[in-house]
Design an enzyme around this catalytic site. Structure first.
Site, mmCIF file in Angstrom:
data_model
loop_
_atom_site.group_PDB
_atom_site.id
_atom_site.type_symbol
_atom_site.label_atom_id
_atom_site.label_comp_id
_atom_site.label_asym_id
_atom_site.label_seq_id
_atom_site.Cartn_x
_atom_site.Cartn_y
_atom_site.Cartn_z
ATOM 1 N N GLY A 14 -17.943 -10.790 -54.065
ATOM 2 C CA GLY A 14 -19.094 -10.147 -53.433
ATOM 3 C C GLY A 14 -20.242 -11.153 -53.440
ATOM 4 N N LYS A 39 -9.632 -9.805 -55.648
ATOM 5 C CA LYS A 39 -8.602 -8.768 -55.645
ATOM 6 C C LYS A 39 -8.053 -8.499 -54.251
ATOM 7 C CE LYS A 39 -9.995 -4.572 -57.177
ATOM 8 N NZ LYS A 39 -10.192 -3.416 -58.058
ATOM 9 N N GLY A 52 -29.436 -1.455 -46.257
ATOM 10 C CA GLY A 52 -30.900 -1.508 -46.180
ATOM 11 C C GLY A 52 -31.471 -2.912 -46.263
ATOM 12 N N GLY A 53 -31.058 -3.686 -47.276
ATOM 13 C CA GLY A 53 -31.575 -5.044 -47.362
ATOM 14 C C GLY A 53 -31.636 -5.590 -48.766
ATOM 15 N N GLU A 120 -38.412 0.872 -48.348
ATOM 16 C CA GLU A 120 -37.456 1.867 -48.854
ATOM 17 C C GLU A 120 -38.154 2.660 -49.954
ATOM 18 O OE1 GLU A 120 -32.976 0.325 -48.079
ATOM 19 O OE2 GLU A 120 -34.028 -0.730 -49.650
ATOM 20 N N ASP A 217 -13.182 -2.870 -62.965
ATOM 21 C CA ASP A 217 -12.234 -3.734 -63.688
ATOM 22 C C ASP A 217 -12.915 -4.648 -64.711
ATOM 23 O OD1 ASP A 217 -10.598 -2.615 -61.806
ATOM 24 O OD2 ASP A 217 -10.011 -4.487 -60.843
ATOM 25 N N HIS A 238 -26.500 8.062 -54.630
ATOM 26 C CA HIS A 238 -27.369 7.852 -53.465
ATOM 27 C C HIS A 238 -27.583 9.205 -52.797
ATOM 28 C CE1 HIS A 238 -29.007 6.291 -49.731
ATOM 29 N NE2 HIS A 238 -29.027 5.075 -50.241
ATOM 30 N N ARG A 286 -34.969 7.394 -55.952
ATOM 31 C CA ARG A 286 -33.663 7.892 -55.538
ATOM 32 C C ARG A 286 -33.151 9.067 -56.376
ATOM 33 N NH1 ARG A 286 -29.900 2.849 -54.077
ATOM 34 N NH2 ARG A 286 -31.240 2.620 -52.260
ATOM 35 N N HIS A 347 -23.009 5.800 -56.191
ATOM 36 C CA HIS A 347 -23.388 4.620 -55.408
ATOM 37 C C HIS A 347 -23.472 3.347 -56.237
ATOM 38 C CE1 HIS A 347 -25.319 2.472 -52.125
ATOM 39 N NE2 HIS A 347 -26.383 2.213 -52.866
ATOM 40 N N GLU A 371 -23.333 -6.478 -60.174
ATOM 41 C CA GLU A 371 -23.303 -5.064 -60.580
ATOM 42 C C GLU A 371 -22.496 -4.837 -61.858
ATOM 43 O OE1 GLU A 371 -22.661 -2.403 -57.291
ATOM 44 O OE2 GLU A 371 -22.352 -0.689 -58.626
ATOM 45 N N ARG A 382 -32.071 2.442 -60.466
ATOM 46 C CA ARG A 382 -32.361 1.201 -59.737
ATOM 47 C C ARG A 382 -33.281 1.435 -58.531
ATOM 48 N NH1 ARG A 382 -29.853 -1.301 -55.216
ATOM 49 N NH2 ARG A 382 -28.229 0.286 -55.248
ATOM 50 N N SER A 387 -30.541 -4.633 -56.082
ATOM 51 C CA SER A 387 -29.237 -5.053 -56.590
ATOM 52 C C SER A 387 -28.806 -6.393 -56.010
ATOM 53 C CB SER A 387 -28.183 -3.997 -56.267
ATOM 54 O OG SER A 387 -26.918 -4.516 -56.554
HETATM 55 P P1 FAD Z 1 -19.194 -6.532 -55.305
HETATM 56 O O1 FAD Z 1 -19.912 -6.856 -54.064
HETATM 57 O O2 FAD Z 1 -18.705 -5.151 -55.468
HETATM 58 O O3 FAD Z 1 -17.973 -7.543 -55.437
HETATM 59 C C1 FAD Z 1 -16.997 -7.393 -56.434
HETATM 60 C C2 FAD Z 1 -15.846 -8.312 -56.110
HETATM 61 O O4 FAD Z 1 -14.958 -8.388 -57.213
HETATM 62 C C3 FAD Z 1 -14.995 -7.851 -54.935
HETATM 63 O O5 FAD Z 1 -14.672 -8.955 -54.165
HETATM 64 C C4 FAD Z 1 -13.757 -7.258 -55.601
HETATM 65 O O6 FAD Z 1 -12.620 -7.283 -54.789
HETATM 66 C C5 FAD Z 1 -13.624 -8.199 -56.775
HETATM 67 N N1 FAD Z 1 -12.875 -7.683 -57.925
HETATM 68 C C6 FAD Z 1 -13.075 -6.531 -58.597
HETATM 69 N N2 FAD Z 1 -12.226 -6.443 -59.627
HETATM 70 C C7 FAD Z 1 -11.470 -7.561 -59.613
HETATM 71 C C8 FAD Z 1 -10.413 -8.053 -60.420
HETATM 72 N N3 FAD Z 1 -9.939 -7.369 -61.468
HETATM 73 N N4 FAD Z 1 -9.855 -9.243 -60.121
HETATM 74 C C9 FAD Z 1 -10.275 -9.957 -59.043
HETATM 75 N N5 FAD Z 1 -11.287 -9.535 -58.240
HETATM 76 C C10 FAD Z 1 -11.879 -8.359 -58.532
HETATM 77 N N6 FAD Z 1 -27.832 -3.078 -52.721
HETATM 78 C C11 FAD Z 1 -28.948 -3.652 -52.247
HETATM 79 O O7 FAD Z 1 -29.639 -4.372 -52.979
HETATM 80 N N7 FAD Z 1 -29.332 -3.439 -50.949
HETATM 81 C C12 FAD Z 1 -28.614 -2.660 -50.099
HETATM 82 O O8 FAD Z 1 -28.967 -2.519 -48.940
HETATM 83 C C13 FAD Z 1 -27.437 -2.038 -50.587
HETATM 84 N N8 FAD Z 1 -26.689 -1.232 -49.788
HETATM 85 C C14 FAD Z 1 -25.495 -0.766 -50.256
HETATM 86 C C15 FAD Z 1 -24.653 -0.045 -49.398
HETATM 87 C C16 FAD Z 1 -23.411 0.372 -49.822
HETATM 88 C C17 FAD Z 1 -22.514 1.129 -48.893
HETATM 89 C C18 FAD Z 1 -22.980 0.077 -51.146
HETATM 90 C C19 FAD Z 1 -21.632 0.513 -51.624
HETATM 91 C C20 FAD Z 1 -23.813 -0.600 -52.012
HETATM 92 C C21 FAD Z 1 -25.076 -1.028 -51.572
HETATM 93 N N9 FAD Z 1 -25.923 -1.752 -52.415
HETATM 94 C C22 FAD Z 1 -27.066 -2.293 -51.923
HETATM 95 C C23 FAD Z 1 -25.478 -2.144 -53.751
HETATM 96 C C24 FAD Z 1 -24.976 -3.588 -53.663
HETATM 97 O O9 FAD Z 1 -24.315 -3.786 -52.449
HETATM 98 C C25 FAD Z 1 -24.046 -3.925 -54.799
HETATM 99 O O10 FAD Z 1 -24.582 -3.544 -56.011
HETATM 100 C C26 FAD Z 1 -23.818 -5.433 -54.849
HETATM 101 O O11 FAD Z 1 -23.436 -5.862 -53.585
HETATM 102 C C27 FAD Z 1 -22.782 -5.783 -55.878
HETATM 103 O O12 FAD Z 1 -22.393 -7.107 -55.679
HETATM 104 P P2 FAD Z 1 -21.381 -7.800 -56.682
HETATM 105 O O13 FAD Z 1 -21.129 -9.144 -56.136
HETATM 106 O O14 FAD Z 1 -21.868 -7.645 -58.049
HETATM 107 O O15 FAD Z 1 -20.064 -6.883 -56.567
HETATM 108 C C1 SIN Z 2 -29.534 1.727 -48.681
HETATM 109 O O1 SIN Z 2 -29.528 1.035 -47.675
HETATM 110 O O2 SIN Z 2 -29.986 2.877 -48.754
HETATM 111 C C2 SIN Z 2 -28.923 1.169 -49.910
HETATM 112 C C3 SIN Z 2 -29.917 0.343 -50.551
HETATM 113 C C4 SIN Z 2 -29.549 0.090 -51.967
HETATM 114 O O3 SIN Z 2 -28.550 0.615 -52.481
HETATM 115 O O4 SIN Z 2 -30.298 -0.657 -52.591
#
Ligand code: FAD
Ligand code: SIN
Length: 532
Positions: A14, A39, A52-53, A120, A217, A238, A286, A347, A371, A382, A387
């Site tokens: 991510g 994964k 959102g951003g 927001e 995980d 959310h 929220r 969420h 996250e 949050r 995030s």
């Molecule tokens: P993730 O993006 O979840 O990435 C995790 C990665 O780890 C994935 O590639 C997954 O496949 C991999 N993985 C997991 N377990 C394993 C394993 N055991 N072995 C190998 N790989 C594994 N936040 C904001 O700040 N602004 C927003 O606008 C916003 N909008 C959102 C909208 C939605 C629909 C969602 C669901 C969340 C939103 N959030 C937003 C929250 C934010 O997107 C997430 O908190 C953030 O992107 C998390 O990023 P990350 O890289 O920590 O994890």
């Molecule tokens: C959203 O666009 O409402 C998600 C934003 C966030 O989770 O921070």
């Protein structure tokens, strides 16, 4: 068993994992290279669906100040956000967001080429950068995936899952066991810096905005390895996920930015109701909007309320929210004409592996960012769009920290690690579990008993039910496939959430107990650790 060695291993692709891999490979001379394990396919993640951003207190928006962003974050965090962490992350956001732009991320701009900022809930001013209107996550991950693919020092292993961390008897993380879904084999990777960027736990709940991979995980693996896990009871629901029918479980998000641009929540009779719950109405924090919607649904005996976006000027609405308008259209809802059915959904995970801004955890050699980590920025609730900011700032800081670290591969593998590895050369007894049915059962338990409002009784019911599921699931370490591993991890994080929620006898932010409505005078983080 096949084994390999890398100076650094990043798990997860991510925003946090991709950006960490990129910054480390750009900044550090890695004699044994960097391995990025994910994964599913590269970039598939929660990040990809962010709408959102991303918050940035950037020089391009001179009206904003770090102190204002910090104040908003601390207020939303309901007394539990760490002030120094918040100040630090906010202060470096300008440098990091501009580095993202230099690495190919295109944020939306006006006709003069200036960045545009949106609002927001619970932000005191417009400070949120976005991309593709409401496709910020795709904008960020696509650019980072391109940059990662173009960097020869990054080796990518897709469709592969970390299933156990290798911890030596002197409590240092030396690598991980990886399950390769394509070959069905287990492999060992050794490293001196193992970075968990594995995201949150939304899939533990029946209704969630998170895609299928969000099964907690990294948190489960780190807990098993003896890391300190913090604040797991704080799950953010959310307020507005698209609620087409009770059967739609992975719910499409209707971004908070739609309310930021003026949309109003209405009940089944078309009446606005938010003024009854907060003077900030649709733009209250929220947790408050979520509980207001939940109450309104109970009062009206309806499975959802509605979000009326048709009051926003039509061309602006369609330009700002192309993804949302087209997804609604596919489902027969023209958002310029009709209100959108919405309900809360799980969420975001505020808790996770206790870590510093540079990703360091309680175990040497193990880092956690994004996250899956809990730095204390988000506190009990949050603030929107903080995030993605935390993901990229912590990735950036971790790369900086590792540039001064010794990244030699551990040569001596002790007897403890040999024993751990032996398990994976044995054959698993018994037939495959129906992990989809088991996951559904667990998700129902969590939604019904550990959801938006909790009580001692509901939490004890959940605890007992999860204990039974754990007893019935005979695998402890080696499993037969990805689905079984995910279910094992979901059981583990469900227990951590329940345990934290039972222990926290107060209501604060997203943790709401109808039997302990008060907020304690002193805010305390909760910590769980398997090995003391
Ligand atoms: P993730 O993006 O979840 O990435 C995790 C990665 O780890 C994935 O590639 C997954 O496949 C991999 N993985 C997991 N377990 C394993 C394993 N055991 N072995 C190998 N790989 C594994 N936040 C904001 O700040 N602004 C927003 O606008 C916003 N909008 C959102 C909208 C939605 C629909 C969602 C669901 C969340 C939103 N959030 C937003 C929250 C934010 O997107 C997430 O908190 C953030 O992107 C998390 O990023 P990350 O890289 O920590 O994890
Ligand atoms: C959203 O666009 O409402 C998600 C934003 C966030 O989770 O921070």
């Amino acid at each position: 068993m096949k084994y390999s060695e890398y100076s650094t291993v990043v798990i997860g692709s991510g925003a946090a994992g991709l950006y960490a891999a990129l910054k480390i490979a750009q900044q550090i001379n890695l004699p044994e290279g960097l391995l990025l394990i994910t994964k599913s396919t590269l970039g598939e993640s929660n990040s990809r669906y962010a709408q959102g951003g991303i918050v940035g207190v950037v020089h391009q928006n001179p009206a904003d100040k770090v102190s204002l962003h910090v104040e908003d974050t601390l207020k939303a965090g309901a007394g539990l956000s760490k002030k120094e962490t918040t100040e630090y992350i906010s202060a470096v956001s300008d440098e990091v967001l501009n580095d993202l732009i230099n690495n190919g991320v295109d944020f939306d701009r006006d006709e003069n080429g200036n960045l545009t900022f949106t609002l927001e809930a619970a932000h005191s001013m417009k400070r949120i950068l976005h991309s593709g209107g409401d496709a910020t996550g795709k904008g960020i991950t696509d650019a980072l995936v391109r940059a990662v693919r173009n960097n020869n020092n990054i080796h990518v292993m897709e469709n592969s899952m970390a299933v156990e961390l290798l911890i030596s008897s002197d409590k240092v993380c030396k690598g991980a066991i990886i399950y390769n879904e394509m070959t069905g084999e287990h492999e060992i990777v050794y490293t001196s810096a193992l970075i968990l960027a594995t995201g949150g736990v939304g899939q533990v709940y029946k209704y969630t905005t998170n895609p299928n991979g969000a099964t907690g995980d990294g948190i489960a693996l780190a807990y098993e390895a003896g890391a300190v896990i913090q604040d797991m009871e704080f799950i953010q629901f959310h307020p507005t996920a698209l609620a087409l029918s009770p059967d739609s479980k992975n719910r499409f998000l209707i971004s908070e930015a739609v309310r930021g641009e003026g949309a109003k929540l209405i009940n089944k009779n078309g009446e606005e109701f938010m003024s009854r719950y907060s003077d900030k109405r649709e733009l209250a924090p929220r947790d408050i909007v979520t509980r207001a919607i939940y109450s309104q649904m109970n009062i009206d005996h309806t499975p959802n309320v509605f979000l009326n976006a048709s009051i926003i000027e039509q061309s602006k609405l369609l330009k700002r929210f192309p993804t949302i308008s087209s997804r609604c259209k596919e489902n027969g809802i023209d958002i310029t004409q009709k209100p959108i059915p919405v309900a809360p959904a799980a969420h975001y995970t505020m808790g996770g592996i206790k870590a510093g801004v540079d990703g360091r955890t309680s175990i040497r050699g193990l880092y956690a960012i994004g996250e899956t980590a809990s730095t204390g920025l988000h506190g009990a609730n949050r603030l929107a769009s903080n995030s993605l900011l935390e993901c990229v700032v912590c990735a950036y800081e971790l790369a900086d920290y590792l540039s001064f670290a010794n990244l030699e591969i551990p040569k001596m593998i002790d007897s403890g690690i040999k024993k751990m590895i032996d398990v994976y050369s044995r054959t698993v007894k018994g037939k495959e579990y129906d992990y989809n049915a088991l996951k559904t059962r667990l998700k129902d338990i969590m939604w019904n008993n550990v959801g938006i409002i909790r009580t001692e009784k509901s939490l004890q019911i959940a605890k007992k039910a999860v204990e039974i599921l754990k007893k019935d699931f005979k695998r402890q370490r080696k499993c037969l496939n990805k689905g079984e591993y995910e279910y094992r991890n979901m059981l583990s994080v469900a227990s951590l959430i329940i345990e934290g929620a039972i222990e926290r006898k107060e209501s604060r932010g997203a943790h709401c107990r109808s039997d302990y409505k008060q907020t304690d005078d002193v805010a305390k983080h909760s910590e769980l650790c398997k090995i003391s």
